[in-house]
Design a protein around this motif. Structure first.
Motif, PDB file in Angstrom:
ATOM      1  N   GLN A 196       0.855  -1.155  -0.094  1.00 13.46           N
ATOM      2  CA  GLN A 196      -0.022  -0.001   0.027  1.00 13.46           C
ATOM      3  C   GLN A 196       0.921   1.146  -0.036  1.00 13.46           C
ATOM      4  O   GLN A 196       0.470   2.363  -0.567  1.00 13.46           O
ATOM      5  CB  GLN A 196      -1.047   0.114   1.067  1.00 13.46           C
ATOM      6  N   TRP A 250       2.135   1.855  -3.375  1.00 15.89           N
ATOM      7  CA  TRP A 250       1.364   2.535  -4.360  1.00 15.89           C
ATOM      8  C   TRP A 250       0.798   3.751  -3.993  1.00 15.89           C
ATOM      9  O   TRP A 250       0.393   4.371  -4.997  1.00 15.89           O
ATOM     10  CB  TRP A 250      -0.227   1.634  -4.264  1.00 15.89           C
ATOM     11  N   CYS A 251       0.861   4.214  -2.921  1.00 16.06           N
ATOM     12  CA  CYS A 251       0.834   5.769  -2.638  1.00 16.06           C
ATOM     13  C   CYS A 251       1.674   6.528  -3.045  1.00 16.06           C
ATOM     14  O   CYS A 251       2.601   6.825  -3.386  1.00 16.06           O
ATOM     15  CB  CYS A 251       0.613   5.903  -1.257  1.00 16.06           C
TER      16      CYS A 251
END
Length: 132
Positions: free
Chosen positions: A128, A131-132
């Motif tokens: 995550q 992805w950010c």
């Protein structure tokens, strides 16, 4: 006087020898009779004693044999009781070992499961963040 002379003549005569022989025979017969009666009574007492002592020994043997039978039965019962107690105790120990082993395995699996969960969460966080 006169009587003493008669007595002396009697002692010196053949009649005295016959009278002495007769008295000796009577004494011998009486003593033999008495000795035989004493022997018979003694022999009878010995027979009775032998019978009584034999009976006592047989009773003693029977009582001792009965005691041995009772002792054997008691020892066997005692041994069976302890044998059963030992088996019950060994089963208890086996169950306790199984419980402890399963608890350890379960605990280990829980630790590994927690570590896997933490690893997956960590990996998910990294993905995550990436992805950010």
């Amino acid at each position: 006087g006169h009587k003493a002379r008669q007595w002396t003549q009697l002692v010196m005569s053949q009649e005295w020898d016959q009278l002495n022989a007769a008295v000796t025979a009577i004494q011998r017969t009486w003593r033999g009779f008495h000795a035989r009666n004493l022997y018979r009574r003694t022999r009878a007492a010995v027979v009775v004693q032998r019978f009584v002592r034999g009976r006592q020994q047989r009773n003693k043997y029977v009582n001792e044999k009965a005691a041995v039978v009772v002792q054997t039965w008691w020892r066997a019962k005692h041994a069976r009781k302890h044998w059963i107690e030992d088996i019950v105790h060994m089963r208890f120990l086996a169950l306790r070992l199984q419980f402890l082993h399963r608890k350890r395995v379960s605990h280990r699996q829980a630790i590994v499961g927690r570590q896997m969960h933490e690893y997956r969460q960590g990996m998910a966080r990294r993905i995550q963040e990436a992805w950010c």
